[in-house]
Write an enzyme that holds these catalytic residues in place. Structure first.
Site, PDB file in Angstrom:
ATOM      1  N   GLY A 180      -3.969   2.950   7.298  1.00 31.39           N
ATOM      2  CA  GLY A 180      -4.306   1.695   6.624  1.00 31.39           C
ATOM      3  C   GLY A 180      -4.046   0.484   7.515  1.00 31.39           C
ATOM      4  N   TYR A 181      -3.257  -0.451   6.985  1.00 34.29           N
ATOM      5  CA  TYR A 181      -2.994  -1.713   7.682  1.00 34.29           C
ATOM      6  C   TYR A 181      -1.675  -1.673   8.455  1.00 34.29           C
ATOM      7  CZ  TYR A 181      -6.630  -3.303   4.439  1.00 34.29           C
ATOM      8  OH  TYR A 181      -7.813  -3.459   3.744  1.00 34.29           O
TER       9      TYR A 181
ATOM     10  N   ASP B  35      -0.529   3.880  -6.509  1.00 35.22           N
ATOM     11  CA  ASP B  35      -1.532   2.928  -6.043  1.00 35.22           C
ATOM     12  C   ASP B  35      -0.814   1.845  -5.258  1.00 35.22           C
ATOM     13  OD1 ASP B  35      -4.482   2.547  -6.280  1.00 35.22           O
ATOM     14  OD2 ASP B  35      -3.823   0.521  -6.762  1.00 35.22           O
TER      15      ASP B  35
ATOM     16  N   GLY C 201      -5.682  11.728  -2.349  1.00 42.04           N
ATOM     17  CA  GLY C 201      -6.460  12.402  -1.319  1.00 42.04           C
ATOM     18  C   GLY C 201      -6.266  11.701   0.023  1.00 42.04           C
ATOM     19  N   ASN C 202      -5.245  10.853   0.084  1.00 42.17           N
ATOM     20  CA  ASN C 202      -4.976  10.063   1.306  1.00 42.17           C
ATOM     21  C   ASN C 202      -3.905  10.789   2.136  1.00 42.17           C
ATOM     22  OD1 ASN C 202      -3.620   8.213   3.041  1.00 42.17           O
ATOM     23  ND2 ASN C 202      -4.378   6.481   1.859  1.00 42.17           N
TER      24      ASN C 202
ATOM     25  N   GLY D 223      -2.401  10.052   4.857  1.00 36.76           N
ATOM     26  CA  GLY D 223      -1.287   9.207   5.291  1.00 36.76           C
ATOM     27  C   GLY D 223      -0.209   9.141   4.213  1.00 36.76           C
ATOM     28  N   LYS D 224      -0.654   8.927   2.974  1.00 35.46           N
ATOM     29  CA  LYS D 224       0.308   8.870   1.859  1.00 35.46           C
ATOM     30  C   LYS D 224       0.958  10.223   1.617  1.00 35.46           C
ATOM     31  CE  LYS D 224      -1.842   5.434  -1.141  1.00 35.46           C
ATOM     32  NZ  LYS D 224      -2.282   5.210  -2.519  1.00 35.46           N
TER      33      LYS D 224
ATOM     34  N   ARG E 109       6.649   2.100  -0.344  1.00 44.92           N
ATOM     35  CA  ARG E 109       6.554   3.445  -0.944  1.00 44.92           C
ATOM     36  C   ARG E 109       7.933   4.088  -1.026  1.00 44.92           C
ATOM     37  NH1 ARG E 109       2.645   4.492   1.882  1.00 44.92           N
ATOM     38  NH2 ARG E 109       1.213   3.603   0.364  1.00 44.92           N
TER      39      ARG E 109
HETATM   40  P1  IMP Z   1      -5.131   3.548  -2.727  1.00 48.41           P
HETATM   41  O1  IMP Z   1      -5.159   4.922  -2.121  1.00 48.41           O
HETATM   42  O2  IMP Z   1      -6.263   3.273  -3.646  1.00 48.41           O
HETATM   43  O3  IMP Z   1      -3.796   3.234  -3.326  1.00 48.41           O
HETATM   44  O4  IMP Z   1      -5.371   2.541  -1.520  1.00 48.41           O
HETATM   45  C1  IMP Z   1      -4.331   2.079  -0.803  1.00 48.41           C
HETATM   46  C2  IMP Z   1      -4.858   1.322   0.412  1.00 48.41           C
HETATM   47  O5  IMP Z   1      -3.960   0.247   0.663  1.00 48.41           O
HETATM   48  C3  IMP Z   1      -4.841   2.199   1.644  1.00 48.41           C
HETATM   49  O6  IMP Z   1      -6.060   2.836   1.864  1.00 48.41           O
HETATM   50  C4  IMP Z   1      -4.492   1.205   2.718  1.00 48.41           C
HETATM   51  O7  IMP Z   1      -5.659   0.520   3.114  1.00 48.41           O
HETATM   52  C5  IMP Z   1      -3.582   0.212   2.002  1.00 48.41           C
HETATM   53  N1  IMP Z   1      -2.190   0.651   2.089  1.00 48.41           N
HETATM   54  C6  IMP Z   1      -1.386   1.069   1.063  1.00 48.41           C
HETATM   55  N2  IMP Z   1      -0.171   1.427   1.520  1.00 48.41           N
HETATM   56  C7  IMP Z   1      -0.223   1.262   2.851  1.00 48.41           C
HETATM   57  C8  IMP Z   1       0.722   1.508   3.867  1.00 48.41           C
HETATM   58  O8  IMP Z   1       1.833   2.010   3.657  1.00 48.41           O
HETATM   59  N3  IMP Z   1       0.329   1.214   5.109  1.00 48.41           N
HETATM   60  C9  IMP Z   1      -0.882   0.684   5.414  1.00 48.41           C
HETATM   61  N4  IMP Z   1      -1.815   0.470   4.502  1.00 48.41           N
HETATM   62  C10 IMP Z   1      -1.494   0.752   3.208  1.00 48.41           C
END
Ligand code: IMP
Length: 218
Positions: free
Chosen positions: A173-174, A89, A23-24, A26-27, A201
């Site tokens: 994210g970061y 993840d 649900g992200n 950005g991803k 990724r």
């Molecule tokens: P997930 O959706 O539970 O896998 O959480 C991943 C979290 O890790 C994100 O919400 C970001 O805070 C951080 N993260 C993972 N990949 C990235 C990236 O490519 N760029 C910046 N932050 C990332």
């Protein structure tokens, strides 16, 4: 589900649904770009959990990226049996913080934390150390289930270091505090086209694309 599309007189393109347990946004955007060759030539239709009328994301109770990616993928697989489904993840591991925030990256500053709050907490934690070790790595683990239900695991890592202040507005994210090797700028400044060539990724997705190509035809 597979759809067969007739192109012109003779060529048959088989379009395969691939469901992303995320649900992200950005991803999801990055995955669209990383899979764009398969999407553009009509072999893959990328969907994500937000398109389902009803879906409740499972709690991420795992202690590793692999466990959490599997939890996400399995939950969506239950809704979409017989298709390709994958969960990813990922997170940031900072050497000077004993590899935190790690699997807690999304929730570092609290259960509903926004990206800016997580980044602020990270920078604050770094200032609590007199000579912080700024070496860090982004890690990504993909768990995919093919239409027959076989599990595939793919991993990628991007090493770099943590900037002293957030810079740049691209990514999520970061990204605005992560400086990749050989650069002075953060991923937030360098942008998505750059990031997708080197990212954790992208590295995890490359063998996933090979597996998809084997399954859907090259
Ligand atoms: P997930 O959706 O539970 O896998 O959480 C991943 C979290 O890790 C994100 O919400 C970001 O805070 C951080 N993260 C993972 N990949 C990235 C990236 O490519 N760029 C910046 N932050 C990332």
């Amino acid at each position: 589900m597979r759809l067969t599309v007739l192109e012109g007189q003779s060529k048959v393109v088989v379009m395969t649904e691939v469901w992303f347990a995320s649900g992200n946004n950005g991803k999801i955007n990055e995955m669209k770009m990383l899979l764009n060759r398969l999407i553009n030539d009509g072999r893959v239709q990328l969907h994500h959990q937000g398109e389902l009328p009803v879906f409740s994301a499972p709690p991420e109770t795992g202690t590793t990226f692999l466990e959490n990616a599997r939890i996400k993928a399995r939950a969506l697989k239950a809704m979409k049996p017989g298709t390709w489904v994958f969960g990813e993840d990922s997170g940031l591991q900072v050497e000077g913080l004993n590899n935190l925030p790690g699997v807690h990256s999304a929730r570092y500053a609290g259960p509903k934390a926004q990206d800016a709050e997580n980044v602020a907490k990270l920078l604050k934690m770094m200032t609590l150390r007199p000579m912080p070790n700024r070496k860090a790595a982004f890690v990504s683990t993909i768990v995919a289930f093919d239409p027959q239900g076989t599990e595939h695991i793919f991993e990628g890592k991007l090493e770099g270091e943590i900037a002293k202040a957030a810079k740049g507005t691209q990514g999520f994210g970061y990204d605005n505090v992560f400086i990749p090797p050989g650069e002075q700028k953060t991923l937030g400044e360098l942008g998505l086209a750059y990031k997708n060539k080197i990212s954790h990724r992208a590295k995890a997705t490359a063998p996933f694309i090979e597996a998809l190509e084997k399954s859907v035809g090259e």
